[in-house]
Design a protein around this motif. Structure first.
Motif, PDB file in Angstrom:
ATOM      1  N   MET A   1      87.361-103.324  -9.849  1.00 28.61           N
ATOM      2  CA  MET A   1      86.559-103.160 -11.051  1.00 28.61           C
ATOM      3  C   MET A   1      86.538-101.686 -11.455  1.00 28.61           C
ATOM      4  SD  MET A   1      82.916-105.008 -11.769  1.00 28.61           S
ATOM      5  CE  MET A   1      82.737-105.258 -10.025  1.00 28.61           C
TER       6      MET A   1
ATOM      7  N   GLY B   1      78.437 -99.742  -6.112  1.00 30.38           N
ATOM      8  CA  GLY B   1      79.601 -99.870  -5.237  1.00 30.38           C
ATOM      9  C   GLY B   1      80.910 -99.734  -5.994  1.00 30.38           C
ATOM     10  N   ALA B   2      80.886-100.107  -7.271  1.00 27.11           N
ATOM     11  CA  ALA B   2      82.092-100.023  -8.101  1.00 27.11           C
ATOM     12  C   ALA B   2      82.202 -98.663  -8.789  1.00 27.11           C
ATOM     13  CB  ALA B   2      82.089-101.137  -9.135  1.00 27.11           C
TER      14      ALA B   2
ATOM     15  N   ARG C   1      76.003-103.662  -6.577  1.00 24.71           N
ATOM     16  CA  ARG C   1      77.404-103.927  -6.907  1.00 24.71           C
ATOM     17  C   ARG C   1      77.948-102.901  -7.912  1.00 24.71           C
ATOM     18  NH1 ARG C   1      81.123-108.357  -6.466  1.00 24.71           N
ATOM     19  NH2 ARG C   1      83.018-107.528  -7.353  1.00 24.71           N
TER      20      ARG C   1
END
Lengths: 107, 251
Positions: A1, A27-28, A24
């Motif tokens: 991503m 994290g991306a 998330r």
């Protein structure tokens, strides 16, 4: 991503789905502003993911205006905005008095 | 983020060009090894080369609705890479354009064979060879023509409606170990669909709220998502990929 360096705001991110979204996105590679009515919960998630906590009521026009202004100041640009906060399961999370603790959940 | 398909093997049918090749490229980019199928051997060899050669991709030429070809492709994938974790039923044909009332029944039967029954056969073979015991994920490439009337390609749409429907039924049958989903694209710029937009792309794109027709990468991103563990709680669904066009009624 491909979310590196994108500025993101997640409302109701002190727990549950909102917290998972914040994790998330961080994290991306996104820079994340963690919003929640529950300031301690927002700070805990923000600390965990290296984001910034901006507690407040994402259900009022005034609260959203403040959130967007403060988040914009932290992020520069708000590229992503996740309107996750909502009520409908469990008790109303909005504080009932200015001194009361938030009684319920905010997702 | 770690690669979503490291150590996994995918079969992508109809993958020598267009949407199929776009899907294969995305899966390889995210760590998968792929077995490509299509009718033309030469175009397949070029696709394998473009994907980085035999460490990443193998190819088995043949017709998607030929049982011997299906067996050969599954066997090749198992032999080359050791598993068949992912299956993309991308092959589809639309040999006629015109009114349903004028439809040649033999062309209709062929569309059912290739667009529906062969997709089912590929799932059966992959399930038997690997997924039944080890789990897996399937994506069937449908079409928004299967969700609403599409003048000129009505029977093609009918076969895609069947495909979306068996996607849901298979999802129930094969749960919880195998997830089965679909995508339903609107007009995507490929050779397959070129007759529908060539010379009038700007006019065609005007009906799309997102302002353009689709490209294979748009489909590939959605297919990769549905095949990945990011979609671990999604099964039986056919995801519409249409730039918003069906929201406003056009297409």
């Amino acid at each position: 991503m491909k979310l590196s360096e994108r500025g993101a705001v997640v409302t109701g991110a002190g727990n549950g789905i909102g917290a998972a979204l914040a994790r998330r996105l961080a994290g991306a590679g996104a820079r994340v502003v963690v919003n929640d009515l529950d300031a301690a919960a927002a700070r805990a998630v923000a600390d965990e993911i290296g984001g910034v906590a901006v507690p407040g009521d994402a259900a009022s026009e005034e609260g959203v205006t403040e959130l967007v202004a403060e988040a914009g100041a932290h992020l520069g640009a708000i590229d992503l905005y996740v309107a996750n906060a909502g009520v409908g399961v469990g008790p109303d999370p909005r504080p009932r008095s200015s001194t009361g603790n938030c009684p319920g959940r905010s997702t | 983020m770690t690669s979503r398909f490291g150590g996994r093997t995918a079969i992508v049918t109809g993958a020598s060009r267009g949407i199929g090749l776009g899907i294969a490229r995305r899966l390889v980019d995210e760590g998968a090894r792929v077995c490509l199928t299509a009718r033309g051997a030469e175009a397949l060899d070029e696709a394998v080369e473009a994907l980085g050669g035999p460490d990443h991709a193998v190819a088995v030429p043949g017709k998607a609705d030929d049982p011997e070809h299906q067996d050969a492709a599954i066997a090749t994938a198992m032999e080359a890479f050791g598993s068949v974790d992912l299956l993309v039923n991308n092959t589809g044909i639309n040999p006629v354009f015109g009114r349903l009332i004028d439809l040649d029944p033999s062309a209709a039967r062929k569309m059912v064979e290739v667009n529906v029954l062969s997709a089912l056969a590929w799932v059966r073979s992959a399930h038997k060879a690997w997924m039944g015991e080890h789990g897996g994920a399937v994506v069937n490439v449908s079409s928004i023509a299967g969700h609403q009337p599409a003048p000129g390609i009505g029977f093609y749409g009918a076969t895609k409606a069947m495909l979306s429907h068996i996607t849901a039924d298979l999802a129930v049958e094969l749960a919880p170990d195998v997830r089965v989903n679909g995508v339903a694209p609107a007009l995507v710029k490929t050779r397959f669909a070129s007759a529908l937009y060539e010379g009038r792309e700007k006019e065609a794109a005007a009906a799309y709220p997102l302002g353009r027709l689709g490209v294979p990468e748009d489909v590939a991103g959605a297919v990769a998502f549905l095949l990945s563990d990011d979609a671990a709680w999604i099964t039986g669904r056919t995801l519409v990929l249409d730039g918003g066009v069906t929201l406003t009624g056009g297409f």
